[in-house]
Design a protein around this motif. Structure first.
Motif, short mmCIF file in Angstrom:
data_model
loop_
_atom_site.label_atom_id
_atom_site.label_comp_id
_atom_site.label_asym_id
_atom_site.label_seq_id
_atom_site.Cartn_x
_atom_site.Cartn_y
_atom_site.Cartn_z
N SER A 94 0.86 -1.18 0.00
CA SER A 94 0.00 0.00 0.00
C SER A 94 0.90 1.22 0.00
O SER A 94 2.07 1.14 0.37
CB SER A 94 -0.92 0.00 1.21
N ILE A 95 0.33 2.32 -0.42
CA ILE A 95 1.16 3.52 -0.56
C ILE A 95 0.58 4.67 0.27
O ILE A 95 -0.59 4.67 0.62
CB ILE A 95 1.28 3.94 -2.03
N GLY A 96 1.44 5.64 0.57
CA GLY A 96 0.99 6.83 1.29
C GLY A 96 1.55 6.88 2.69
O GLY A 96 2.03 5.87 3.23
N GLY A 97 1.54 8.09 3.25
CA GLY A 97 2.01 8.28 4.62
C GLY A 97 0.94 8.95 5.44
O GLY A 97 -0.22 9.01 5.02
N TYR A 149 2.79 15.21 1.60
CA TYR A 149 1.50 15.91 1.49
C TYR A 149 1.65 17.43 1.44
O TYR A 149 0.65 18.15 1.42
CB TYR A 149 0.54 15.42 2.59
N GLU A 168 -0.86 9.19 -3.69
CA GLU A 168 -2.10 8.61 -4.24
C GLU A 168 -2.24 8.86 -5.73
O GLU A 168 -2.92 8.11 -6.44
CB GLU A 168 -3.34 9.17 -3.51
N LEU A 207 -1.26 5.95 -7.74
CA LEU A 207 -2.26 4.88 -7.86
C LEU A 207 -3.23 5.16 -9.01
O LEU A 207 -3.50 4.28 -9.84
CB LEU A 207 -3.01 4.78 -6.53
N GLU A 246 -3.88 -5.98 -4.40
CA GLU A 246 -3.44 -5.26 -3.21
C GLU A 246 -4.46 -5.45 -2.09
O GLU A 246 -5.63 -5.73 -2.36
CB GLU A 246 -3.30 -3.77 -3.51
N HIS A 292 -6.83 -2.32 2.64
CA HIS A 292 -6.46 -1.28 3.63
C HIS A 292 -5.32 -0.41 3.11
O HIS A 292 -4.72 -0.69 2.08
CB HIS A 292 -6.07 -1.94 4.96
N GLY A 293 -5.00 0.64 3.88
CA GLY A 293 -3.94 1.57 3.50
C GLY A 293 -2.59 1.18 4.08
O GLY A 293 -2.38 0.01 4.48
N SER A 294 -1.69 2.15 4.17
CA SER A 294 -0.30 1.86 4.54
C SER A 294 -0.07 1.92 6.05
O SER A 294 1.07 1.73 6.49
CB SER A 294 0.62 2.83 3.83
N ALA A 295 -1.12 2.17 6.82
CA ALA A 295 -1.08 2.13 8.29
C ALA A 295 0.23 2.67 8.87
O ALA A 295 0.94 1.94 9.57
CB ALA A 295 -1.34 0.70 8.77
N ASP A 337 0.83 4.36 11.31
CA ASP A 337 0.86 4.31 12.78
C ASP A 337 1.50 3.04 13.32
O ASP A 337 2.01 3.02 14.45
CB ASP A 337 -0.56 4.50 13.38
N ILE A 338 1.51 1.96 12.54
CA ILE A 338 2.09 0.71 13.05
C ILE A 338 3.27 0.23 12.19
O ILE A 338 3.76 -0.89 12.38
CB ILE A 338 1.03 -0.42 13.18
N ASN A 351 -1.13 -6.90 10.08
CA ASN A 351 -1.71 -8.16 9.64
C ASN A 351 -1.38 -8.34 8.15
O ASN A 351 -1.83 -7.55 7.32
CB ASN A 351 -3.23 -8.08 9.86
P1 NAD Z 1 -5.27 2.59 6.86
O1 NAD Z 1 -6.08 1.50 6.24
O2 NAD Z 1 -3.84 2.65 6.49
O3 NAD Z 1 -5.36 2.49 8.46
C1 NAD Z 1 -6.59 2.58 9.17
C2 NAD Z 1 -6.42 1.87 10.53
O4 NAD Z 1 -6.38 0.45 10.31
C3 NAD Z 1 -5.11 2.21 11.24
O5 NAD Z 1 -5.34 2.23 12.64
C4 NAD Z 1 -4.18 1.07 10.90
O6 NAD Z 1 -3.19 0.82 11.88
C5 NAD Z 1 -5.16 -0.09 10.79
N1 NAD Z 1 -4.68 -1.06 9.79
C6 NAD Z 1 -4.70 -0.93 8.43
N2 NAD Z 1 -4.17 -2.00 7.85
C7 NAD Z 1 -3.81 -2.85 8.85
C8 NAD Z 1 -3.20 -4.13 8.88
N3 NAD Z 1 -2.84 -4.77 7.76
N4 NAD Z 1 -2.96 -4.69 10.08
C9 NAD Z 1 -3.30 -4.09 11.21
N5 NAD Z 1 -3.89 -2.88 11.26
C10 NAD Z 1 -4.14 -2.26 10.07
O7 NAD Z 1 -6.01 3.95 6.50
P2 NAD Z 1 -5.57 5.46 6.78
O8 NAD Z 1 -4.91 5.57 8.11
O9 NAD Z 1 -6.78 6.25 6.47
O10 NAD Z 1 -4.50 5.78 5.65
C11 NAD Z 1 -3.08 5.71 5.85
C12 NAD Z 1 -2.40 5.98 4.53
O11 NAD Z 1 -2.75 4.93 3.59
C13 NAD Z 1 -2.82 7.28 3.85
O12 NAD Z 1 -1.69 7.86 3.26
C14 NAD Z 1 -3.81 6.82 2.80
O13 NAD Z 1 -3.89 7.73 1.72
C15 NAD Z 1 -3.18 5.52 2.38
N6 NAD Z 1 -4.10 4.58 1.70
C16 NAD Z 1 -3.58 3.88 0.66
C17 NAD Z 1 -4.35 2.95 0.01
C18 NAD Z 1 -3.73 2.17 -1.12
O14 NAD Z 1 -2.52 2.06 -1.19
N7 NAD Z 1 -4.53 1.60 -2.01
C19 NAD Z 1 -5.67 2.70 0.43
C20 NAD Z 1 -6.18 3.42 1.52
C21 NAD Z 1 -5.38 4.36 2.16
#
Ligand code: NAD
Length: 367
Positions: free
Chosen positions: A78-81, A89, A98, A101, A286, A289-292, A294-295, A302
């Motif tokens: 996944s991409i993004g920060g 940003y 993004e 993508l 892919e 979910h996004g690039s999370a 925070d973790i 996961n």
């Molecule tokens: P996110 O999906 O990255 O995270 C949302 C929450 O879910 C966070 O608390 C995160 O820790 C948790 N989470 C997500 N995936 C997880 C995993 N595999 N295992 C455990 N916990 C998980 O969404 P966000 O925080 O809104 O976005 C973060 C970045 O990701 C942004 O830059 C956003 O633009 C980007 N993004 C990218 C894509 C993509 O690459 N297609 C899709 C969505 C968001």
């Protein structure tokens, strides 16, 4: 004759945040599946998103597009920060991660987006629906048209009779409908043989064309049962009786909204794979979910949505169905005893494991 080993080129975009961690585990699982099922995979690494900005100043380079085109399929993390803290940003929107993508979808002609919603027996507590509803089972895929419709139609804002008027045009051609409908019918044939076209044919001309084209095509797929449902009803039915759906086919905006609703229906975002398909067998796979960020780097992500995306890659782009089935079975088996933190519930009797261990467990469970 017939003894040549099947071999494929798989593009790998690790991406940002947790991307590199989860993709490494998916590659580990793919390697094991390839070994067990007698084919070989050549990986072609490529950059996209924030890591491409860091190296080249732009989120998507022609080199990445060319490399992707030379592959049979692409697996992406996944991409993004973090938009609040990442310098990516501060850039203008067309240079942010993004944009890469959107650019790659366009460059590779990825017109069909598939989001899978499966409720695993061992994770049914994650489902927010009533037990009797969830108990009927949930296993459907939404085929969302990705490159046409309202989001790509002509847009304008003008002043008419002294007030502002905004217009977005929603249009589809027969061929745009036919190419995704063909993929949806073919998928239904491999699944439970039911296709539901979701539209708003009572009020929208474009929806009436979707119905016309799909009903004409239905004759070529006599084994598939076709239903037609208005989008407002579909939004309701997804939570009222999701077990009725197998393949859901819909246009861009309806798909955008319904696929997010569908993610919630099965609960855990860490479990949902997605695929974006082009003409022929090429696709980009892919997690939903996004690039999370925070973790990231904590061995806490996961990897299962990415591992399941790799299984989809084998099934839809490489035709390695048995290996795909084996990965899905391995994931289900491992979940009986092990969970990553996002899936773990108090007292569920399972052991909490990190990203790397989870990848290893799934790889070892492939038979
Ligand atoms: P996110 O999906 O990255 O995270 C949302 C929450 O879910 C966070 O608390 C995160 O820790 C948790 N989470 C997500 N995936 C997880 C995993 N595999 N295992 C455990 N916990 C998980 O969404 P966000 O925080 O809104 O976005 C973060 C970045 O990701 C942004 O830059 C956003 O633009 C980007 N993004 C990218 C894509 C993509 O690459 N297609 C899709 C969505 C968001």
């Amino acid at each position: 004759m017939g003894t040549e080993k099947r071999s494929y080129r798989v593009g790998v975009i690790k991406g940002d945040g947790i991307g590199p961690e989860i993709v490494s585990q998916a590659v580990r699982v793919l390697d094991r599946a390839a070994q067990a099922y007698g084919f070989s995979l050549e990986y072609v690494p490529m950059l996209m998103g924030g890591c491409s900005i860091d190296q080249y100043g732009i989120p998507l380079t022609q080199e990445t597009i060319d490399k992707a085109r030379s592959c049979d399929a692409v697996l992406m993390g996944s991409i993004g920060g973090d938009p609040k803290t990442s310098p990516w940003y501060q850039l203008e929107p067309s240079k942010r991660p993004e944009a890469g993508l959107l650019g790659i979808r366009k460059a590779l002609g990825l017109f069909a987006n598939l989001r899978f919603s499966v409720l695993y027996e061992d994770l049914k507590d994650a489902c927010p629906l009533r037990e009797d509803i969830a108990g009927e089972g949930i296993d459907f895929v939404i085929f969302r048209e990705l490159t046409g419709g309202l989001y790509f139609g002509e847009k304008k804002t003008e002043v008419v009779d002294g007030e502002e008027k905004a217009t977005d045009v929603l249009s589809y051609t027969e061929s745009e409908i036919r190419r995704i409908a063909k993929k949806a019918f073919e998928s239904a044939q491999l699944r439970r043989k039911k296709l539901t076209l979701v539209d708003k044919a009572n009020v929208l001309e474009s929806s009436r064309l979707w119905r016309k084209v799909v009903s004409q095509m239905a004759g070529n797929y006599p084994d598939v049962q076709v239903d037609y449902m208005y989008v407002d009803n579909a939004a309701m039915q997804l939570v009222r009786r999701p077990s009725q759906f197998d393949v859901v086919l819909t246009e861009n905006m309806f798909g955008d909204i319904l696929s997010d609703e569908a993610s919630m229906v099965v609960g855990s975002i860490g479990m949902q794979p997605s695929a974006s398909l082009a003409e022929g067998s090429f696709g980009l796979y892919e997690p939903s979910h996004g690039s999370a960020p925070d973790i990231a780097g904590k061995d806490a992500a996961n990897p299962l949505a990415t591992i399941l995306s790799a299984a989809c890659l084998l099934r839809y782009s490489l035709g390695e169905t048995k290996a795909a089935d084996a990965i899905e079975r391995a994931v289900m088996g491992v979940l009986k005893q092990y969970r990553t933190k996002d899936l773990k519930a108090d007292g569920d009797g399972t052991e909490c494991v990190g990203t790397i261990r989870m990848g290893g467990l799934v790889a070892d469970a492939i038979e």
